[in-house]
Design a protein around this motif. Structure first.
Motif, short mmCIF file in Angstrom:
data_model
loop_
_atom_site.label_atom_id
_atom_site.label_comp_id
_atom_site.label_asym_id
_atom_site.label_seq_id
_atom_site.Cartn_x
_atom_site.Cartn_y
_atom_site.Cartn_z
N CYS A 460 0.96 -0.99 -0.24
CA CYS A 460 -0.23 0.10 0.18
C CYS A 460 1.03 1.37 -0.16
O CYS A 460 1.97 1.48 -0.03
N ASN A 461 0.43 2.34 -0.08
CA ASN A 461 0.80 3.98 -0.20
C ASN A 461 0.19 4.72 1.40
O ASN A 461 -0.48 5.23 0.96
N PRO A 462 1.33 4.30 2.13
CA PRO A 462 0.63 5.62 3.06
C PRO A 462 1.83 5.91 3.07
O PRO A 462 2.01 7.23 1.93
N ARG A 463 0.64 7.16 3.91
CA ARG A 463 1.26 9.24 3.79
C ARG A 463 2.56 8.99 4.03
O ARG A 463 3.01 8.75 4.06
N GLY A 464 2.88 10.07 3.17
CA GLY A 464 3.97 10.05 2.66
C GLY A 464 4.50 10.20 1.34
O GLY A 464 5.08 10.18 0.56
N SER A 465 3.35 9.01 0.86
CA SER A 465 3.44 8.75 -0.65
C SER A 465 3.34 9.53 -1.89
O SER A 465 2.33 10.36 -1.33
N VAL A 476 4.44 12.92 6.27
CA VAL A 476 4.76 11.35 6.81
C VAL A 476 5.63 12.59 7.13
O VAL A 476 6.87 11.92 8.23
N VAL A 477 6.36 13.52 7.75
CA VAL A 477 7.79 14.27 7.73
C VAL A 477 7.38 14.63 9.38
O VAL A 477 6.52 15.55 9.84
N GLY A 478 8.56 14.14 10.16
CA GLY A 478 8.15 14.35 11.77
C GLY A 478 7.72 13.38 12.21
O GLY A 478 7.21 13.12 13.77
N GLU A 479 7.01 11.82 11.28
CA GLU A 479 6.62 11.26 11.90
C GLU A 479 6.58 9.53 11.51
O GLU A 479 6.05 8.39 11.66
N ASN A 555 17.22 13.70 5.72
CA ASN A 555 17.01 12.83 7.34
C ASN A 555 16.36 13.72 8.56
O ASN A 555 15.39 13.76 9.31
N LEU A 556 17.69 14.86 8.17
CA LEU A 556 17.29 16.55 9.05
C LEU A 556 15.97 16.43 9.07
O LEU A 556 14.85 17.20 9.52
N TYR A 557 15.54 16.17 7.96
CA TYR A 557 14.00 17.55 7.22
C TYR A 557 12.97 16.48 7.71
O TYR A 557 12.32 16.78 7.89
N GLU A 558 13.18 14.98 7.31
CA GLU A 558 12.10 14.09 7.59
C GLU A 558 11.85 14.36 9.36
O GLU A 558 10.52 13.64 9.23
N LEU A 559 12.56 14.48 10.12
CA LEU A 559 12.54 14.20 11.26
C LEU A 559 11.85 15.58 12.11
O LEU A 559 11.33 15.76 12.57
N GLY A 560 11.78 16.43 10.94
CA GLY A 560 10.75 17.69 11.35
C GLY A 560 11.47 19.02 10.89
O GLY A 560 11.12 19.96 10.85
N GLY A 561 12.96 18.85 11.04
CA GLY A 561 13.64 20.10 10.37
C GLY A 561 14.73 21.21 11.61
O GLY A 561 14.97 22.01 11.82
#
Length: 654
Positions: A460-465, A476-479, A555-561
């Motif tokens: 499936c395509n979860p949020r972030g896709s 999905v950013v920060g999640e 990865n710094l951005y994906e963790l929420g920045g």
């Protein structure tokens, strides 16, 4: 039951190129894997779309080292008298030239690795990009932050723009600044060459691209300082303005590439006609090898830009009118891998395209729209019929899951058709990487291979896709390890009881890259899985930020920045699966390429040693020389070994 050696039955088709005058003639590369020599063989062929006849243009033949030549990424000269293409010679992708009148070929850039190229409008020269590395075999000083790149290796130098004269073979550099350059594009009259410079400051930490304009008559360069974060394509217009595909806010892939309008040479704005669709090819597959594959075609005669975009599990085609700046979707419910425009007028559009689906590898088609009527679709090639005859009967079903916060998660199941009373060998939950990519209507040899062995595949395509709107992508950013997990498990639970009459059997989980991260996270927090396979995965975000080619950015951005190594170590480790290694009870097979620079192999080494030290059931398989994309484009023997290891692991832990 498919075998791993059936990979060699796949025929992979490259991006098509239509002859400038004889529009029924389409050149493309045909690629096959050879198991014995452990390589890909690629040669150029011509397909006549009116007769469906195939003619070999350049037959595969041994190079100076005795290996079969690999030709791809062809582009016709404007007059159709010559064909430039990429030929792999040793480790270099060299630029070569073919003369149809004499049938001869010769190298234009011997011993130089070419990343991309375009023809000058007069057909006398080619513009190409190539990296000039500052390295030697004894020792060298690292001169930039971005000194490595997955799939390319060490990049301790900059990508520059060059020009080669097709008659004299003279090569001239056109860029000199210490920065990466790219996206070359000519003005319609050929008097100006546009290209991008990614890092105009003294550091290559953050992209702040400029658009440079080279006047061909004087050699002078002017600068358009548009406020952009990334540029993936340039289209100069006749009025001096520029359309650029790129991002305004962040170079991270959570933001869509969309069309931006640069009019005054200073600012850039999203065009009002943009749809909430990311430009480009983002539906993943392990059965495509197209070489250079542009996401857009500028058809200047009609004032149109045709481009690919990803929408709800399909790579679709769109048309941008350069006068009105409005975007319309072409009515085509197929998954497009590559395309070229044959013609475009007020009454008719004709396009040749490579199309695949969940149950069919890519083939060449011709699509025609007349007077805005339904598409007339014609299949030109049938290169994979032999493989399709071996594929067992598989039922593919689409499912959807509505999350507690109101999002709709799209996904599918693939299951072998069993006799009444039969059972599955098990159910495998597949998790895609990215996270800003997508599963969809594309052919996966992996899925068919496992389904042919009796497994039910759930994906499936979860949020972030990609493909469900910009807000969904940002979701999905920060999640990581939180809402994405809820989406996936919610979809799994809903699809598992969606009308299947057979017992699902044991439950397994498998994923790569970000999908591998989620596998590691899941088996440390959820114990329903009988066994797991994690590949090119992440277990320690703290160390990945420092040793991945793009970890300090992605990865710094994906963790929420907001978090970094020196101000929020606790949060970074809280999001890292290795912190929870003690909780793992699921047997796990770890697969990783030794030359993976996106998720370096130290991630697999940490995960394996942590699990073994804790007495967990873990095995570790390393693939020498393999990059992050090994599962989809790696050496054939390694791809076979990977498939066999996966099935052996699930069988062992049945």
């Amino acid at each position: 039951m498919l075998r791993s050696t059936d990979l060699a039955q796949l025929t992979l088709l490259g991006a098509p190129s239509i002859h400038p005058r004889e529009r029924e003639k389409v050149v493309l590369a045909k690629v096959r894997m050879d198991i014995d020599s452990d390589t890909y063989f690629s040669h150029l062929v011509v397909w006549d779309t009116s007769t469906h006849n195939e003619t070999t243009l350049l037959a595969a033949h041994p190079d100076s080292e005795g290996e079969a030549s690999s030709d791809h990424s062809q582009k016709w000269s404007p007059d159709g008298e010559r064909l430039a293409f990429i030929r792999k010679v040793g480790t270099n992708d060299e630029l070569w030239l073919y003369h149809p009148s004499s049938g001869t070929v010769h190298a234009l850039t011997p011993k130089r690795k070419v990343k991309d190229f375009i023809w000058a409008p007069d057909g006398r020269t080619l513009i190409f990009t190539s990296r000039e590395n500052s390295m030697n075999s004894v020792a060298y000083k690292v001169i930039r932050i971005r000194y490595k790149l997955d799939g390319e290796g060490f990049t301790n130098g900059y990508t520059h723009i060059f020009e080669v004269d097709v008659d004299t073979l003279a090569v001239s550099p056109l860029s000199t600044l210490e920065s990466d350059h790219g996206n070359p594009a000519f003005s319609e009259d050929g008097q100006r060459l546009y290209f991008t410079l990614d890092y105009p400051s003294d550091t290559d930490l953050d992209k702040t691209p400029q658009i440079h304009v080279l006047e061909r008559s004087t050699g002078s360069i002017s600068v358009i300082s548009a406020v952009l974060k990334s540029v993936s394509a340039l289209v100069p217009l006749s009025d001096g303005s520029v359309l650029a595909a790129g991002k305004l806010n962040t170079p991270n892939s959570a933001e869509f590439d969309q069309w931006l309008y640069v009019k005054d040479g200073i600012s850039a704005d999203r065009i009002e006609g943009n749809l909430d669709v990311p430009g480009g090819y983002h539906v993943i597959s392990d059965s495509k090898r197209t070489g250079l594959n542009s996401t857009f075609v500028h058809h200047s005669e009609s004032g149109s830009i045709f481009f690919a975009g990803t929408n709800e599990g399909r790579q679709s085609l769109y048309r941008l009118d350069t006068a009105s700046l409005q975007v319309t979707a072409l009515p085509l419910s197929l998954n497009v891998l590559a395309f070229d425009v044959e013609s475009c007028s007020e009454r008719e559009i004709a396009i040749v395209l490579i199309v695949d689906s969940m149950d069919r590898p890519g083939e060449l088609y011709r699509a025609v729209w007349k007077d805005q009527s339904d598409v007339q679709l014609e299949q030109i090639t049938s290169c994979n019929e032999e493989l399709l005859r071996q594929i067992p009967t598989i039922e593919i079903r689409e499912h959807s899951h509505v999350t507690p916060d109101g999002l709709t998660i799209q996904g599918w199941t693939m299951a072998p058709v069993q006799e009444d009373g039969g059972t599955y060998a098990g159910t495998i939950l597949m998790i895609h990487g990215g996270p800003h990519l997508a599963y969809g209507h594309s052919f996966h040899f992996d899925f068919w291979y496992l389904a042919s062995r009796g497994y039910r595949i759930v994906f499936c395509n979860p949020r972030g896709s990609y493909g469900y709107g910009q807000a969904f992508s940002y979701g999905v950013v920060g999640e990581w390890g939180s809402k994405d997990v809820q989406d996936i498990l919610g979809f799994l639970e809903e699809s598992a009881v969606a009308g299947d009459s057979l017992e699902a059997g044991s439950l397994y989980v498998m994923g790569g890259s970000y999908g591998g991260y989620l596998v590691n996270w899941l088996i440390a927090h959820d114990h329903r899985f009988k066994a797991a396979v994690t590949e090119r995965s992440i277990c320690n975000l703290y160390s990945k930020i420092g040793n991945s080619d793009l970890g300090f950015q992605i990865n710094l951005y994906e963790l929420g920045g907001q978090s970094d190594l020196w101000n929020d170590e606790e949060y970074i480790m809280d999001r890292s699966p290795i912190r929870y290694a003690e909780q793992v009870t699921t047997p796990v097979l770890i697969l990783h390429g030794e030359q993976d620079h996106r998720c370096p192999i130290e991630q697999a080494e940490q995960w394996y040693l942590a699990l073994r030290r804790l007495g967990k059931d873990a095995e570790f398989m390393r693939f020498p020389g393999a990059s992050h994309a090994m599962a989809s484009s790696g050496r054939p023997q390694q791809r076979m070994a990977r498939l066999e290891a996966i099935t052996e692991w699930f069988t062992k832990n049945a």
